[in-house]
Design a protein around this motif. Sequence first.
Motif, PDB file in Angstrom:
ATOM      1  N   LEU A  43      -6.629  15.046  14.049  1.00 19.80           N
ATOM      2  CA  LEU A  43      -7.687  13.857  13.678  1.00 19.80           C
ATOM      3  C   LEU A  43      -8.488  14.526  12.570  1.00 19.80           C
ATOM      4  CD1 LEU A  43      -8.588  11.928  16.710  1.00 19.80           C
ATOM      5  CD2 LEU A  43      -6.720  11.326  15.217  1.00 19.80           C
ATOM      6  N   GLU A  44      -8.387  13.683  11.434  1.00 21.49           N
ATOM      7  CA  GLU A  44      -9.576  14.252  10.523  1.00 21.49           C
ATOM      8  C   GLU A  44     -10.642  13.234  10.311  1.00 21.49           C
ATOM      9  OE1 GLU A  44      -7.220  13.467   6.940  1.00 21.49           O
ATOM     10  OE2 GLU A  44      -5.669  14.740   7.313  1.00 21.49           O
ATOM     11  N   SER A  93       0.909  -1.076  -0.180  1.00 16.05           N
ATOM     12  CA  SER A  93      -0.049   0.057  -0.073  1.00 16.05           C
ATOM     13  C   SER A  93       0.886   1.259  -0.091  1.00 16.05           C
ATOM     14  CB  SER A  93      -0.832   0.092   1.067  1.00 16.05           C
ATOM     15  OG  SER A  93      -1.559   1.392   1.239  1.00 16.05           O
ATOM     16  N   SER A  94       0.335   2.305  -0.472  1.00 17.40           N
ATOM     17  CA  SER A  94       1.233   3.464  -0.599  1.00 17.40           C
ATOM     18  C   SER A  94       0.733   4.429   0.522  1.00 17.40           C
ATOM     19  CB  SER A  94       0.843   4.321  -1.844  1.00 17.40           C
ATOM     20  OG  SER A  94      -0.580   4.533  -2.138  1.00 17.40           O
ATOM     21  N   VAL A  95      -0.300   3.939   1.350  1.00 26.96           N
ATOM     22  CA  VAL A  95      -0.795   4.940   2.433  1.00 26.96           C
ATOM     23  C   VAL A  95      -0.737   3.988   3.758  1.00 26.96           C
ATOM     24  CG1 VAL A  95      -2.007   6.653   1.128  1.00 26.96           C
ATOM     25  CG2 VAL A  95      -2.968   4.733   1.976  1.00 26.96           C
ATOM     26  N   LEU A  96      -0.517   5.133   5.015  1.00 26.08           N
ATOM     27  CA  LEU A  96      -0.557   4.460   6.078  1.00 26.08           C
ATOM     28  C   LEU A  96      -1.775   5.041   6.936  1.00 26.08           C
ATOM     29  CD1 LEU A  96       0.323   2.779   8.799  1.00 26.08           C
ATOM     30  CD2 LEU A  96       1.906   4.515   9.197  1.00 26.08           C
ATOM     31  N   GLU A  97      -2.926   4.388   7.431  1.00 26.27           N
ATOM     32  CA  GLU A  97      -3.890   4.828   8.176  1.00 26.27           C
ATOM     33  C   GLU A  97      -3.742   4.693   9.707  1.00 26.27           C
ATOM     34  OE1 GLU A  97      -7.500   4.807   5.100  1.00 26.27           O
ATOM     35  OE2 GLU A  97      -6.555   2.952   5.266  1.00 26.27           O
ATOM     36  N   VAL A  98      -3.977   5.550  10.377  1.00 26.21           N
ATOM     37  CA  VAL A  98      -4.133   5.483  11.875  1.00 26.21           C
ATOM     38  C   VAL A  98      -5.613   5.718  12.394  1.00 26.21           C
ATOM     39  CG1 VAL A  98      -3.176   5.773  14.225  1.00 26.21           C
ATOM     40  CG2 VAL A  98      -1.788   5.935  12.176  1.00 26.21           C
ATOM     41  N   PHE A  99      -6.374   4.841  12.759  1.00 25.59           N
ATOM     42  CA  PHE A  99      -7.823   5.278  13.217  1.00 25.59           C
ATOM     43  C   PHE A  99      -7.732   5.332  14.810  1.00 25.59           C
ATOM     44  CE2 PHE A  99      -8.355   3.368   8.947  1.00 25.59           C
ATOM     45  CZ  PHE A  99      -9.123   4.206   8.482  1.00 25.59           C
ATOM     46  N   VAL A 100      -8.410   6.345  15.176  1.00 23.07           N
ATOM     47  CA  VAL A 100      -8.769   6.374  16.710  1.00 23.07           C
ATOM     48  C   VAL A 100     -10.196   5.998  16.980  1.00 23.07           C
ATOM     49  CG1 VAL A 100      -8.932   7.412  18.907  1.00 23.07           C
ATOM     50  CG2 VAL A 100      -7.035   7.919  17.116  1.00 23.07           C
ATOM     51  N   GLY A 125     -11.720   9.438  14.642  1.00 25.63           N
ATOM     52  CA  GLY A 125     -10.988  10.261  13.646  1.00 25.63           C
ATOM     53  C   GLY A 125      -9.863   9.363  13.123  1.00 25.63           C
ATOM     54  N   LYS A 126      -9.131   9.842  12.006  1.00 29.97           N
ATOM     55  CA  LYS A 126      -8.176   9.267  11.563  1.00 29.97           C
ATOM     56  C   LYS A 126      -7.078  10.094  11.334  1.00 29.97           C
ATOM     57  CE  LYS A 126      -9.298   9.003   6.684  1.00 29.97           C
ATOM     58  NZ  LYS A 126      -9.349   7.931   5.574  1.00 29.97           N
ATOM     59  N   VAL A 127      -5.545   9.633  11.000  1.00 27.57           N
ATOM     60  CA  VAL A 127      -4.624  10.193  10.451  1.00 27.57           C
ATOM     61  C   VAL A 127      -4.001   9.401   9.333  1.00 27.57           C
ATOM     62  CG1 VAL A 127      -2.291  11.211  11.193  1.00 27.57           C
ATOM     63  CG2 VAL A 127      -3.928  11.312  12.664  1.00 27.57           C
ATOM     64  N   GLU A 133     -13.033  12.979   4.083  1.00 26.86           N
ATOM     65  CA  GLU A 133     -13.319  14.214   3.322  1.00 26.86           C
ATOM     66  C   GLU A 133     -12.425  15.226   3.642  1.00 26.86           C
ATOM     67  OE1 GLU A 133     -17.380  14.850   4.736  1.00 26.86           O
ATOM     68  OE2 GLU A 133     -18.320  13.037   3.853  1.00 26.86           O
ATOM     69  N   GLY A 134     -11.674  15.082   4.544  1.00 28.38           N
ATOM     70  CA  GLY A 134     -10.526  16.158   4.802  1.00 28.38           C
ATOM     71  C   GLY A 134     -10.918  17.078   6.142  1.00 28.38           C
ATOM     72  N   LYS A 135     -12.082  16.791   6.327  1.00 25.73           N
ATOM     73  CA  LYS A 135     -12.633  17.725   7.561  1.00 25.73           C
ATOM     74  C   LYS A 135     -11.924  17.355   9.079  1.00 25.73           C
ATOM     75  CE  LYS A 135     -16.920  18.570  10.063  1.00 25.73           C
ATOM     76  NZ  LYS A 135     -18.511  18.287  10.155  1.00 25.73           N
ATOM     77  N   ILE A 136     -11.517  18.490   9.454  1.00 21.19           N
ATOM     78  CA  ILE A 136     -10.705  18.221  10.910  1.00 21.19           C
ATOM     79  C   ILE A 136     -11.948  18.043  11.921  1.00 21.19           C
ATOM     80  CG2 ILE A 136      -9.275  19.383  12.657  1.00 21.19           C
ATOM     81  CD1 ILE A 136      -8.072  18.634   9.860  1.00 21.19           C
ATOM     82  N   VAL A 137     -11.680  17.113  12.832  1.00 19.99           N
ATOM     83  CA  VAL A 137     -12.485  16.846  13.991  1.00 19.99           C
ATOM     84  C   VAL A 137     -11.772  16.823  15.291  1.00 19.99           C
ATOM     85  CG1 VAL A 137     -13.759  15.258  12.444  1.00 19.99           C
ATOM     86  CG2 VAL A 137     -11.983  14.335  13.943  1.00 19.99           C
ATOM     87  N   ARG A 138     -12.568  16.928  16.430  1.00 26.58           N
ATOM     88  CA  ARG A 138     -12.066  17.144  17.647  1.00 26.58           C
ATOM     89  C   ARG A 138     -11.126  16.061  18.089  1.00 26.58           C
ATOM     90  NH1 ARG A 138     -15.231  17.505  23.446  1.00 26.58           N
ATOM     91  NH2 ARG A 138     -13.551  17.983  24.766  1.00 26.58           N
ATOM     92  N   GLY A 139     -10.037  16.402  18.635  1.00 29.08           N
ATOM     93  CA  GLY A 139      -8.942  15.289  19.201  1.00 29.08           C
ATOM     94  C   GLY A 139      -7.731  15.512  18.328  1.00 29.08           C
ATOM     95  N   GLU A 140      -6.590  14.908  19.208  1.00 29.28           N
ATOM     96  CA  GLU A 140      -5.345  14.937  18.521  1.00 29.28           C
ATOM     97  C   GLU A 140      -4.633  13.641  19.074  1.00 29.28           C
ATOM     98  OE1 GLU A 140      -2.792  18.405  18.650  1.00 29.28           O
ATOM     99  OE2 GLU A 140      -4.345  19.421  19.677  1.00 29.28           O
ATOM    100  N   ILE A 141      -3.771  13.210  18.302  1.00 29.10           N
ATOM    101  CA  ILE A 141      -3.080  12.023  18.677  1.00 29.10           C
ATOM    102  C   ILE A 141      -1.337  12.433  18.523  1.00 29.10           C
ATOM    103  CG2 ILE A 141      -3.442  10.932  16.425  1.00 29.10           C
ATOM    104  CD1 ILE A 141      -3.457   8.173  17.916  1.00 29.10           C
ATOM    105  N   MET A 142      -0.600  11.364  19.419  1.00 32.13           N
ATOM    106  CA  MET A 142       0.861  11.852  19.062  1.00 32.13           C
ATOM    107  C   MET A 142       1.434  10.300  18.874  1.00 32.13           C
ATOM    108  SD  MET A 142       3.645  12.691  22.352  1.00 32.13           S
ATOM    109  CE  MET A 142       3.360  14.343  22.447  1.00 32.13           C
TER     110      MET A 142
END
Length: 1035
Positions: free
Chosen positions: A407-408, A361-368, A381-383, A413-422
């Motif tokens: 988090l997106e 795969s060409s992308v890495l997805e990190v889901f919360v 959300g995801k990164v 859709e590229g929309k920013i949602v609440r929350g952050e991940i380190m």
Amino acid sequence: MRNTTKLVVHVVDAQNLMPRDGQGSASPFVEVDFLNQLSKTRTVPKSLNPVWDQKLYFDYDHKARNNHHNNHHIEVSVYHERRPLPGRSFLGRVKISFSNIVQEGEQVYQRFTLEKKSVLASVKGEIGLKFYISSSEQDQRSSLPSPSRPYSTPTQASSVVEEELTDSEAEDSRESFASAEQDLSDSASEGVEGKQRETEPEQVQEAVQTLHRQEVLPRPAPMHSIRLRSRENPQETNTPHSRGANQLHSQQPHHLQPYGDIDPEDFKVKDMNLELGERWPNANAGERFTGTYDLVEQMFYLYVRVVRAKDLPLGLITGGCDPYVEVKLGNYKGKTKHFDRKTTLPEWNQVFAFTKERIHSSVLEVFVKDKETLGRDDFLGKVVFDLNEIPTRVPPNSPLAPQWYRLEDWRGEGKIVRGEIMLAVWMGTQADEAFPEAWHADSASVHGEGVFNVRSKVYVSPKLWYLRVNVIEAQDMIPSDRNRLPDVFVKANVGMQTLKTKICPVKTTNPLWNEDLVFVVAEPFEEQLVISVEDRVHASKDEVIGKISLPMNVFEKRLDHRPVHSRWFNLDKYGVVEGDPRRREHKFSSRIHLRVCLEGGYHVMDESTMYISDTRPTARQLWKQPVGMLEIGILGAKGLVPMKLKEGRGSTDAYCVAKYGQKWVRTRTILDSLSPRWNEQYTWEVYDPCTVVTLGVFDNCHLGSGSFKDARIGKVRIRLSTLEAHKIYTHSFPLLVLQPHGLKKTGDLQISIRFTTLSLANIIYNYGHPLLPKMHYLFPFTVNQVDGLRYQAMNIVATRLGRAEPPLRKEVVEYMLDVDSHLWSMRRSKANFFRIMSLLSGYFLVGKWLEDICNWRYPVTSVLVHVLFFILVMYPELILPTMFLYMFFIGLWNFKSRPRHPPHMDMKLSWAEAVNPDELDEEFDTFPTSRSQDMVRLRYDRLRSVAGRIQTVVGDIAAQGERVQSLLSWRDPRATSLFILFCLAASVVLYAMPFKAITLAGGLYYLRHPKFRSKLPSLPSNFFKRLPSRIDSLL
């Protein structure tokens, strides 16, 4: 050619014969004896499954059959022909009653199991024969091919010979090591094979024609002769026949061969040409790999470190959040643990690793996600990361600092949602610090406790001490029956170890022993020393007089042989515990005098001294500086056998364990792979080069809910003193396991190893000093003590390592430490005997050479030896310089043929290729035995027979020594008188004549020409053999 009645013995073939040539094969021929008529077949070289297809003819008087022939039998014996030295070795025999012989046309192919001549003979295999009486066949004394197997062209006949010669060695090895599988077939399948020999000649010819195209004229079939035993012709020889039947046999379906054909080369160490470590360019970073992992192949991983999250949204219904993170890369998914504390500030600090070879795969997805009790988990959300933009980290660079990512929306859709991940995402290698603790994508099927069992770990053996308890004496030992004096002994207990003193020889209330009891204890000290004084009331009852428990920290630690102060300890009355009010009522107390210390000057041996990997004493103050560095790269394994069934197919979950000194390492487990690649590198400090490193491969059986033991796949030992310094050895070692049904190769272990010396002077210094610490020589233990203490040390090490996470289980530790190496084994006894014979063979060759010199077999050599002897006698000061110079040149000559790779386990040296199945069953028997009484009785009788021979040899050696003693003991007054008169005359002659003259005369007499020799024994030999020994005084 005569038209007479003949007994025809058709020798067809044999299977699974015992190897006899020392190379895993044999050159068998068959000898048939009928009424003192002997006839034998040709010799089939290098085959354990020979095919003769040869008819032997014997004179037969049909009129006398009803009179006496029915009481006779036909004896068929199979022998191995020794080459180049003449002789033969017994392979087995069969006796067939003559009453079973049929007329021509009624004969059938029959298989007979080969029998022994004696209980000690090693025989196995079967032979296929046909017997019948013929009055129509002409006695051609030849072995023409069977009519059912015609050769249409000379090419076919010659190609059969070529095929057998090229494949004989591989066939021998394959059949030798597949004996267990061959035993599974029954007589029905053998009958089918016999029919296939007669009904499918065309298929055989077809196969032969496709394999060989070179045209060679066939060899003529030789005439075969019959001889009577009373008229044996020693000059008779047999010419090899055309071996068409052998090719037919090789085309038949073999018995179970699950792992393919076995080649003797597979049992040897092989070189590997690999690009390791820093010799590999880093394609990602455009620079060379600069880490310390230079003994393994680079394996690139995509690392994802999930640290923490913050400001996560709360659930609408629960008002809380049970967050967890899912990392997705193509078809691979990894999940962190979830929190049940309804928190919005979770912290995971977990690392995921994806091997670069499996990235599609060409992308890495990190889901919360939010864990829901009912229904589907909610996406918070995801990164998303582009793999082309991920940095590469190469040790020893500092770890990549994690960053906060917004988090997106999970719908993309590229929309920013609440929350952050380190997070921290980077491309690295197995040299990364995060590699051992990372969750690996190839272990995604493992869950629960099994996750911890697949990780790589480094273990350290517990620090072991010898606890020496010197029981000196005791006072006021009052038994319960005051009308008798006690029979007192002391019993000491530490954990599972219990030792006793002898019963005091004098019945008294103040006994004296002065005995040493030695235990093995480990830091941290968890057990206490429990001393109890007991009275032997009668044979089945011991009564405790007093008891005391002492913690280990009250004892002194001794580093040398200086004496330790003794102490008196008061004994508690048995049955009165600490804090009991009755303790105060007993103002009188018995006491015991002890001298107890922890020995720090010994090396506590948890492995055999033959394979010892550490010689340092327990006390760190006595350690010397290391003399070198050992580096091992565990590359992988190849061709492993399936160890268990998983979803209906064979599977192996392999990991490797390496042990040197106190450090154990365990690689990660590669799931469901018969060719795992670990590529992990480890380092040890070396304090003595004359030590051994051990590597073992195991199948992990603790990945699910089962509680099976980890299965052994194989083991490799390497002695460091056999390695050249600063040289990288990259080899593939065969993994050999001896099982109850025979020796089996279970794969190959590929490793690279380098021994780096820090100082040549320290290495030379070590070679001149004792292997073990000096306390082992000043106050040595007995052999029984060493064996018992080693077993206890092994148990302690296995228990402590089994409490680690993940545990290094007891069966693994026992296999690595060779816990059963001291048990009896007929196979090992044979191997050790032939090792001794191999050592003595050099002296035998020297003796044979001297005999040839004395017999003037080579006149030129004999003359040169006479000249050399004369020079040495005239100039004796040249003897020692000549000897040392000769050894110097021998060493230089052997340098060019020095070993190029480390030695490995030798199946021939171990006597594992020709081991008897019954001997293997005895070796794998439990202790005490679990076999039937008849089997134990048979083995006991066999052992008595072997011991009887040894007893005879020992008695002969003792008799020779007693004859030497009797020269001056006047046991035979005439012999002693003659000897002392000879001594007087010899002293006068030696005083009067020069020593050189006497030596020269004696040497020339010894080397005299055979014309001046007598075939009778010499006078000194006759005199010595007449001397008396003490054997006539034995009962």
